[in-house]
Scaffold this motif. Sequence first.
Motif, PDB file in Angstrom:
ATOM      1  N   LEU A 158       0.763  -1.313  -0.109  1.00 40.58           N
ATOM      2  CA  LEU A 158      -0.191   0.298  -0.008  1.00 40.58           C
ATOM      3  C   LEU A 158       0.806   1.246  -0.052  1.00 40.58           C
ATOM      4  O   LEU A 158       0.446   2.046  -0.583  1.00 40.58           O
ATOM      5  N   ALA A 159       1.958   1.136   0.866  1.00 45.91           N
ATOM      6  CA  ALA A 159       2.748   2.553   0.856  1.00 45.91           C
ATOM      7  C   ALA A 159       3.445   2.834  -0.522  1.00 45.91           C
ATOM      8  O   ALA A 159       3.672   3.897  -0.800  1.00 45.91           O
ATOM      9  N   VAL A 160       3.717   1.720  -1.134  1.00 45.59           N
ATOM     10  CA  VAL A 160       4.396   2.133  -2.594  1.00 45.59           C
ATOM     11  C   VAL A 160       3.251   2.399  -3.809  1.00 45.59           C
ATOM     12  O   VAL A 160       3.462   3.448  -4.284  1.00 45.59           O
ATOM     13  N   HIS A 161       2.380   1.301  -3.730  1.00 41.61           N
ATOM     14  CA  HIS A 161       1.317   1.543  -4.774  1.00 41.61           C
ATOM     15  C   HIS A 161       0.181   2.530  -4.663  1.00 41.61           C
ATOM     16  O   HIS A 161      -0.602   3.102  -5.582  1.00 41.61           O
ATOM     17  N   GLU A 162      -0.205   2.704  -3.327  1.00 39.09           N
ATOM     18  CA  GLU A 162      -1.493   3.381  -2.812  1.00 39.09           C
ATOM     19  C   GLU A 162      -1.154   4.110  -1.791  1.00 39.09           C
ATOM     20  O   GLU A 162      -1.519   4.289  -0.607  1.00 39.09           O
ATOM     21  N   PRO A 163      -0.294   5.310  -2.107  1.00 39.12           N
ATOM     22  CA  PRO A 163       0.026   6.278  -1.162  1.00 39.12           C
ATOM     23  C   PRO A 163      -1.244   7.076  -0.167  1.00 39.12           C
ATOM     24  O   PRO A 163      -0.981   7.095   1.007  1.00 39.12           O
ATOM     25  N   ASP A 164      -2.373   7.361  -1.056  1.00 40.39           N
ATOM     26  CA  ASP A 164      -3.602   7.966  -0.504  1.00 40.39           C
ATOM     27  C   ASP A 164      -4.199   7.059   0.621  1.00 40.39           C
ATOM     28  O   ASP A 164      -4.440   7.533   1.863  1.00 40.39           O
ATOM     29  N   ALA A 165      -4.258   5.657   0.330  1.00 34.82           N
ATOM     30  CA  ALA A 165      -4.763   4.564   1.065  1.00 34.82           C
ATOM     31  C   ALA A 165      -3.934   4.310   2.342  1.00 34.82           C
ATOM     32  O   ALA A 165      -4.540   4.330   3.583  1.00 34.82           O
ATOM     33  N   PHE A 166      -2.628   4.488   2.222  1.00 32.52           N
ATOM     34  CA  PHE A 166      -1.772   4.308   3.238  1.00 32.52           C
ATOM     35  C   PHE A 166      -1.786   5.519   4.201  1.00 32.52           C
ATOM     36  O   PHE A 166      -1.833   5.306   5.238  1.00 32.52           O
ATOM     37  N   GLY A 167      -1.946   6.703   3.593  1.00 32.39           N
ATOM     38  CA  GLY A 167      -2.071   7.885   4.470  1.00 32.39           C
ATOM     39  C   GLY A 167      -3.021   7.769   5.431  1.00 32.39           C
ATOM     40  O   GLY A 167      -3.313   8.426   6.435  1.00 32.39           O
ATOM     41  N   ALA A 168      -4.279   7.320   4.563  1.00 27.89           N
ATOM     42  CA  ALA A 168      -5.573   7.156   5.603  1.00 27.89           C
ATOM     43  C   ALA A 168      -5.212   6.007   6.839  1.00 27.89           C
ATOM     44  O   ALA A 168      -5.746   6.612   8.138  1.00 27.89           O
ATOM     45  N   ILE A 169      -4.544   5.275   6.690  1.00 31.81           N
ATOM     46  CA  ILE A 169      -4.053   4.102   7.679  1.00 31.81           C
ATOM     47  C   ILE A 169      -3.418   4.836   8.714  1.00 31.81           C
ATOM     48  O   ILE A 169      -3.521   4.747   9.751  1.00 31.81           O
ATOM     49  N   VAL A 170      -2.439   5.812   8.126  1.00 33.97           N
ATOM     50  CA  VAL A 170      -1.616   6.412   9.101  1.00 33.97           C
ATOM     51  C   VAL A 170      -2.260   7.328   9.842  1.00 33.97           C
ATOM     52  O   VAL A 170      -2.123   7.685  11.112  1.00 33.97           O
ATOM     53  N   ARG A 171      -3.305   8.072   9.374  1.00 36.06           N
ATOM     54  CA  ARG A 171      -3.965   9.141  10.203  1.00 36.06           C
ATOM     55  C   ARG A 171      -5.139   8.235  11.159  1.00 36.06           C
ATOM     56  O   ARG A 171      -5.147   8.663  12.214  1.00 36.06           O
ATOM     57  N   GLN A 172      -5.379   7.095  10.803  1.00 37.97           N
ATOM     58  CA  GLN A 172      -6.180   6.276  12.019  1.00 37.97           C
ATOM     59  C   GLN A 172      -5.250   5.881  13.029  1.00 37.97           C
ATOM     60  O   GLN A 172      -5.860   5.896  14.125  1.00 37.97           O
ATOM     61  N   ALA A 173      -3.888   5.279  12.609  1.00 38.36           N
ATOM     62  CA  ALA A 173      -3.103   4.934  13.788  1.00 38.36           C
ATOM     63  C   ALA A 173      -2.812   6.208  14.737  1.00 38.36           C
ATOM     64  O   ALA A 173      -2.441   5.826  15.712  1.00 38.36           O
ATOM     65  N   GLN A 174      -2.743   7.361  14.011  1.00 41.90           N
ATOM     66  CA  GLN A 174      -2.390   8.568  14.827  1.00 41.90           C
ATOM     67  C   GLN A 174      -3.440   8.917  15.657  1.00 41.90           C
ATOM     68  O   GLN A 174      -3.424   9.343  16.997  1.00 41.90           O
ATOM     69  N   SER A 175      -4.558   8.724  15.205  1.00 39.82           N
ATOM     70  CA  SER A 175      -5.959   9.139  16.045  1.00 39.82           C
ATOM     71  C   SER A 175      -5.888   8.125  17.132  1.00 39.82           C
ATOM     72  O   SER A 175      -6.363   8.693  18.189  1.00 39.82           O
ATOM     73  N   ALA A 176      -5.655   6.954  16.850  1.00 38.61           N
ATOM     74  CA  ALA A 176      -5.829   5.709  18.102  1.00 38.61           C
ATOM     75  C   ALA A 176      -4.420   6.222  19.069  1.00 38.61           C
ATOM     76  O   ALA A 176      -4.908   6.074  20.314  1.00 38.61           O
ATOM     77  N   LEU A 177      -3.388   6.489  18.565  1.00 33.76           N
ATOM     78  CA  LEU A 177      -2.443   6.927  19.538  1.00 33.76           C
ATOM     79  C   LEU A 177      -2.865   8.229  20.472  1.00 33.76           C
ATOM     80  O   LEU A 177      -2.610   8.405  21.563  1.00 33.76           O
ATOM     81  N   ALA A 178      -3.436   9.162  19.837  1.00 34.59           N
ATOM     82  CA  ALA A 178      -3.888  10.367  20.549  1.00 34.59           C
ATOM     83  C   ALA A 178      -4.889   9.946  21.652  1.00 34.59           C
ATOM     84  O   ALA A 178      -5.002  10.734  22.845  1.00 34.59           O
ATOM     85  N   ALA A 179      -5.799   9.007  21.327  1.00 32.95           N
ATOM     86  CA  ALA A 179      -6.878   8.613  22.239  1.00 32.95           C
ATOM     87  C   ALA A 179      -6.685   8.101  23.485  1.00 32.95           C
ATOM     88  O   ALA A 179      -5.168   7.898  23.582  1.00 32.95           O
TER      89      ALA A 179
END
Length: 97
Positions: free
Chosen positions: A76-97
Amino acid sequence: YGRRKNTFKVARQAVDKANQYATRDRKQRKRNFRALWIQRINAAVRSHDEALTYSRFINGLNLAGIEVDRKVLADLAVHEPDAFGAIVRQAQSALAA
C-alpha cells in the motif's frame, strides 16, 4: 566443476550441500523480505508525519484494531499512498486517544 560431474560420491556431496544452502536461504529470504517491508513502511510513515516512527505506527495500528500485515502495508505504501495515508491518520488518532 571437477569430479562432481562424473563421480557419484562427490556429486552426492554437492547435492547435499546445495540442499543445505537452499534450506538456509529459504529462511533468510523470509527475514530479508520482512526487513525490506519494515524499511518501506517506515519511510512511508515518515513521509506522512516526520515525528511518527515505525514502532509508534505499529502500536497505533494495534490500538486502532487494524490487522494488516507488513507485506500488505508495504505494498500500500508503494502503490497506494493515499490509502496508506488514511491508515496512518487512523493510527495517529488511536495513539492520541
